[in-house]
Write a protein that holds these residues in place. Structure first.
Motif, short mmCIF file in Angstrom:
data_model
loop_
_atom_site.label_atom_id
_atom_site.label_comp_id
_atom_site.label_asym_id
_atom_site.label_seq_id
_atom_site.Cartn_x
_atom_site.Cartn_y
_atom_site.Cartn_z
N THR A 32 18.94 65.95 -22.43
CA THR A 32 18.14 66.95 -21.74
C THR A 32 17.55 66.31 -20.48
O THR A 32 17.67 65.09 -20.27
N ALA A 33 16.91 67.12 -19.65
CA ALA A 33 16.25 66.57 -18.46
C ALA A 33 15.19 65.54 -18.87
O ALA A 33 15.03 64.49 -18.24
N GLN A 34 14.47 65.85 -19.96
CA GLN A 34 13.46 64.92 -20.47
C GLN A 34 14.11 63.62 -20.93
O GLN A 34 13.62 62.52 -20.64
N GLY A 35 15.25 63.75 -21.62
CA GLY A 35 15.95 62.56 -22.10
C GLY A 35 16.47 61.70 -20.96
O GLY A 35 16.40 60.47 -21.02
N ALA A 36 17.00 62.34 -19.92
CA ALA A 36 17.51 61.60 -18.77
C ALA A 36 16.39 60.83 -18.08
O ALA A 36 16.56 59.69 -17.65
N GLU A 81 14.73 64.77 -29.89
CA GLU A 81 14.33 65.84 -28.97
C GLU A 81 14.79 65.59 -27.53
O GLU A 81 14.65 66.45 -26.66
N ASP A 82 15.36 64.42 -27.27
CA ASP A 82 15.84 64.10 -25.93
C ASP A 82 17.26 64.58 -25.69
O ASP A 82 17.82 64.35 -24.61
N PHE A 83 17.85 65.26 -26.68
CA PHE A 83 19.23 65.69 -26.56
C PHE A 83 19.36 67.19 -26.83
O PHE A 83 18.57 67.78 -27.56
N HIS A 118 24.44 60.65 -16.44
CA HIS A 118 23.30 60.33 -17.30
C HIS A 118 23.65 60.42 -18.78
O HIS A 118 22.87 59.96 -19.63
N ASN A 119 24.80 60.99 -19.12
CA ASN A 119 25.21 61.08 -20.52
C ASN A 119 26.10 59.91 -20.95
O ASN A 119 26.70 59.95 -22.03
N TYR A 120 26.16 58.89 -20.11
CA TYR A 120 27.02 57.74 -20.40
C TYR A 120 26.24 56.44 -20.23
O TYR A 120 25.38 56.33 -19.36
N SER A 121 26.56 55.48 -21.07
CA SER A 121 26.04 54.13 -20.86
C SER A 121 27.08 53.34 -20.08
O SER A 121 28.28 53.52 -20.28
N LEU A 122 26.61 52.49 -19.18
CA LEU A 122 27.50 51.74 -18.31
C LEU A 122 27.66 50.31 -18.81
O LEU A 122 26.66 49.64 -19.10
N HIS A 123 28.91 49.87 -18.92
CA HIS A 123 29.20 48.48 -19.29
C HIS A 123 29.85 47.83 -18.06
O HIS A 123 30.98 48.15 -17.70
N VAL A 124 29.11 46.93 -17.43
CA VAL A 124 29.53 46.34 -16.16
C VAL A 124 30.02 44.92 -16.40
O VAL A 124 29.29 44.08 -16.94
#
Length: 420
Positions: free
Chosen positions: A119-123, A138-140, A239-245
């Motif tokens: 959600t916007a709150q979660g982001a 509640e963040d999703f 914002h719905n993805y985690s980044l692995h660099v």
């Protein structure tokens, strides 16, 4: 599109019904059908028999039971009861079905089973905390139910997503009696759920970050100059993805769906990988079968991990062996070649990283060597004796690929004498 899918999946039903889908490695498993559980009736076109879907609980030897919300039938004609023995193996370690077919079934099950997005709150919280593990439920926003817990298959409303998923899977199979796609209807209307899952399948790419391409080429000079590369996600799903660099890539910023990066080490290929924040309950995808043509499959995170969105940086250094000759001549007589001229060339207009030419002589033009194809700026830094240094705006030059040398003219004006 439908015909194409069916052509691929002719193989699925044939192999399943003939029990030829042989695993490389397998274990024993058991499917148990609870006689007290709710069952769901369905009919098959041109078949007067009444069919019943019983949702099994499948357990592997000495392992915990799998989530039964994630197990789907591969044979609508099967009507097992009680308990049956199965052979199980990893779905993606079998050679009997083409990979694209497995992926189609996987995607139907994946989007039918459900997923969530921030959600916007979660982001906002993720931006502040920097760790998805710190987020709360509640963040999703959840799609198709709470994917952390088994859906209640005894509830006619909650089970609709499961039945719609099962229906889409069966529709990819061919009925061996009619040699046409199965036409199946449940007593419960799941048309809306089926349409929503199909929409997700048709627009799956819209759920992933889109940077207009997945490969960024660079050369040694980009690394030496610490060039910054900017990528904007047009789908605004980053914002719905985690980044692995990977080490060797500096992530300078990640704001408002735009990544700014630079590469700090020479490597043939470096990657940023984008992993969905949500996961499925099971780690592995399974295929279950028996000699009585019972067939089921279950999906896990294994295949999702192999199909992650990636942004790849590839090192590319074109052959740098092109020579550029500068023919310096008198502006009033371009047939006169002048000695004593020197030049600089650079790919940036500020000449921060400039290369010097040789000095022209009576027999040779001023010369640059080992140039790569590309756009350059040229300026004069030394005029022939008796001539005015050209201080006009740098001249733009294009060095084409596929050539070994190039010659361009450069005019200079003679100095004015007092009498003139």
């Amino acid at each position: 599109m439908k015909k194409h899918i069916l052509t691929l999946l002719i193989l699925v039903f044939t192999l399943t019904s003939c029990n030829l889908f042989q695993p490389k490695e397998n274990t024993n498993s058991t499917a148990t059908f609870d006689e007290e559980a709710v069952t769901y009736k369905y009919s098959i076109a041109e078949d007067e028999k009444e069919y019943v879907l019983s949702i099994p609980v499948i357990s592997l030897d000495e392992q915990e039971e799998l989530e039964f919300t994630n197990i789907y039938s591969l044979n609508p004609l099967q009507q097992p009861e009680g308990s049956i023995g199965l052979v199980s193996s990893n779905l993606y370690q079998n050679d009997g079905i083409a990979l694209e077919v497995k992926d189609l079934l996987y995607d139907i099950a994946r989007y039918g089973f459900g997923f969530y997005q921030l959600t916007a709150q979660g982001a906002e919280k993720l931006a502040d905390l920097g760790n998805a593990l710190d987020l709360q439920e509640e963040d999703f926003t959840y799609y198709h139910g709470d994917i952390y817990q088994p859906l209640n298959h005894d509830d006619p409303q909650e089970v609709k997503w499961y039945l719609a998923t099962q229906l889409l899977i069966w529709e990819q199979l061919l009925n061996p009696e009619t040699e046409e796609a199965f036409d199946i209807q449940f007593e419960i209307d799941v048309s809306q759920e089926k349409a929503e899952i199909q929409y997700l399948l048709d627009h799956a790419s819209d759920l992933e970050p889109d940077f207009g391409g997945s490969i960024q080429t660079l050369n040694d000079k980009d690394i030496d100059e610490e060039k910054i590369f900017s990528f904007t996600d047009s789908n605004q799903t980053l914002h719905n993805y985690s980044l692995h660099v990977e080490p060797g890539i500096d992530l300078i910023s990640n704001e408002e769906y735009t990544l700014e990066t630079r590469v700090t080490k020479e490597a043939e290929s470096l990657e940023i990988t984008f992993a969905p924040l949500y996961e499925l309950p099971n780690q592995d995808s399974y295929y279950f079968s028996s000699v009585k043509n019972y067939g089921y499959f279950s999906i896990g995170n294994d295949r999702m991990a192999q199909r992650l969105k990636k942004l790849t940086f590839k090192l590319y250094n074109p052959i740098a062996n092109i020579k550029l000759h500068i023919n310096t001549s008198d502006v009033t007589n371009n047939t006169v070649h002048l000695a004593g001229a020197k030049y600089q060339i650079s790919q940036d207009i500020d000449f921060k990283y400039a290369t010097d030419s040789t000095e022209s002589t009576a027999s040779e033009f001023a010369r640059f060597e080992n140039l790569s194809p590309g756009n350059y700026y040229l300026r004069q830094v030394q005029a022939p004796e008796g001539y005015v240094l050209n201080q006009e705006e740098p001249q733009q030059i294009n060095i084409e690929a596929g050539i070994s040398e190039k010659t361009i003219p450069f005019m200079v004006s003679p100095e004015m004498t007092p009498s003139e």
